[in-house]
Design an enzyme around this catalytic site. Structure first.
Site, PDB file in Angstrom:
ATOM      1  CG  ASP A  19      -2.009   1.014   1.161  1.00 32.48           C
ATOM      2  OD1 ASP A  19      -2.370   1.413   0.046  1.00 32.48           O
ATOM      3  OD2 ASP A  19      -2.512   1.420   2.222  1.00 32.48           O
ATOM      4  CG  HIS A  36      -0.014   2.088  -9.237  1.00 35.55           C
ATOM      5  ND1 HIS A  36      -0.276   1.606  -7.967  1.00 35.55           N
ATOM      6  CD2 HIS A  36      -1.083   2.879  -9.560  1.00 35.55           C
ATOM      7  CE1 HIS A  36      -1.435   2.061  -7.546  1.00 35.55           C
ATOM      8  NE2 HIS A  36      -1.948   2.841  -8.490  1.00 35.55           N
ATOM      9  CD  GLU A  66     -13.036  -5.346  -2.277  1.00 36.27           C
ATOM     10  OE1 GLU A  66     -13.908  -6.212  -2.153  1.00 36.27           O
ATOM     11  OE2 GLU A  66     -11.811  -5.608  -2.249  1.00 36.27           O
ATOM     12  CD1 TRP A  68     -12.539  -5.248 -10.015  1.00 36.08           C
ATOM     13  CD2 TRP A  68     -11.922  -4.430 -12.006  1.00 36.08           C
ATOM     14  NE1 TRP A  68     -11.864  -6.238 -10.695  1.00 36.08           N
ATOM     15  CE2 TRP A  68     -11.478  -5.770 -11.915  1.00 36.08           C
ATOM     16  CE3 TRP A  68     -11.652  -3.703 -13.172  1.00 36.08           C
ATOM     17  CZ2 TRP A  68     -10.778  -6.404 -12.943  1.00 36.08           C
ATOM     18  CZ3 TRP A  68     -10.952  -4.327 -14.203  1.00 36.08           C
ATOM     19  CH2 TRP A  68     -10.527  -5.659 -14.082  1.00 36.08           C
ATOM     20  CG  LEU A 130      10.190 -16.782  -3.378  1.00 36.20           C
ATOM     21  CD1 LEU A 130       9.987 -16.870  -1.865  1.00 36.20           C
ATOM     22  CD2 LEU A 130      10.642 -15.380  -3.772  1.00 36.20           C
ATOM     23  NE  ARG A 193      -8.079   0.506   4.717  1.00 38.45           N
ATOM     24  CZ  ARG A 193      -7.625   1.764   4.758  1.00 38.45           C
ATOM     25  NH1 ARG A 193      -7.479   2.377   5.918  1.00 38.45           N
ATOM     26  NH2 ARG A 193      -7.325   2.407   3.636  1.00 38.45           N
TER      27      ARG A 193
END
Length: 241
Positions: A19, A36, A66, A68, A130, A193
């Site tokens: 985030d 991004h 979510e 979208w 990995l 959250r």
């Protein structure tokens, strides 16, 4: 990549809610997609660091069900970024011994992206250094709903006895059925959250919420959080004698 000595009592499976890309870009006067792109570059560094710390499984939250709701420009830019990332990183991941999986509902994704996802899973299928899982168009409630539908179909078809449905049965229908549950869940950017991420799987995971925005979350910070996990006492509902 070469595996390093694992951290003492370190996590085998780390999941990350990546985030802060948008805020990182906006703080620099740049569009959100700039953040991004910076965040995508950070993924490579964290992937490369995992074997050094003894982390065998890494799951990253790339795009939620979510997401979208964001602007059409941002969503289209993210989908383009995912396609470029897979194309650019496919050979590197394969040669580094990384096995890649995708979880989430692929039905809403464009066919070209899904084809690239399938190809990346295929060419890395024999790797074991990995295990990188990318959650793309993923939401935990959606995952559980889809899993329940599959389970219900098996019950209706007589392949599963309703009396045999328990907390050991449902995980076999989840997107993550081949993965161990995460030991540690990290969320960057200061938000505390879990945003509909691995709700079932993380029932007993340790959580770490860090203030650093994802594009600035480097290997040193990652190592610090992973090593701190080793100092935690995990009791899984029991009491220490």
């Amino acid at each position: 990549m070469k595996p390093g000595p694992p951290c003492r009592n370190g996590p085998s499976h780390v999941a990350i809610i990546m985030d802060g890309n948008g805020r990182w870009a906006q703080a620099r006067g740049r569009p959100r997609l700039y953040g991004h792109n910076a965040g995508a570059r950070r993924v490579r560094e964290i992937v490369e660091t995992c074997p050094e710390l003894g982390v065998k499984y890494l799951t990253v939250f790339a795009f939620s069900t979510e997401n979208w709701k964001r602007t059409q420009t941002e969503v289209a830019g993210l989908m383009s970024l995912f396609r470029r990332y897979i194309t650019r990183e496919a050979r590197v991941l394969r040669d580094q011994g990384v096995r890649v999986r995708f979880i989430g509902d692929r039905l809403r994704l464009d066919k070209k992206l899904v084809t690239l996802m399938d190809e990346l899973e295929e060419i890395t299928a024999n790797n074991d250094l990995l295990h990188l899982t990318v959650a793309l168009n993923y939401g935990s409630r959606d995952e559980v709903a889809r899993a329940t539908q599959r389970l219900a179909r098996d019950v209706a078809a007589g392949r599963l006895n309703p009396d045999d449905v328990n907390e050991e049965t449902l995980p076999k229908y989840l997107d993550t059925y081949v993965l161990p549950d995460p030991d540690l869940v990290i969320r960057t950017s200061g938000e505390a959250r879990i945003s509909n991420f691995l709700l079932w799987q993380s029932a007993y995971a340790e959580y770490e919420f860090v203030d650093t925005l994802w594009p600035d979350f480097n290997r040193d910070l990652f190592a610090r959080v992973v090593r701190a996990y080793g100092r935690r006492e995990r009791r899984f509902g029991a009491v220490t004698a």
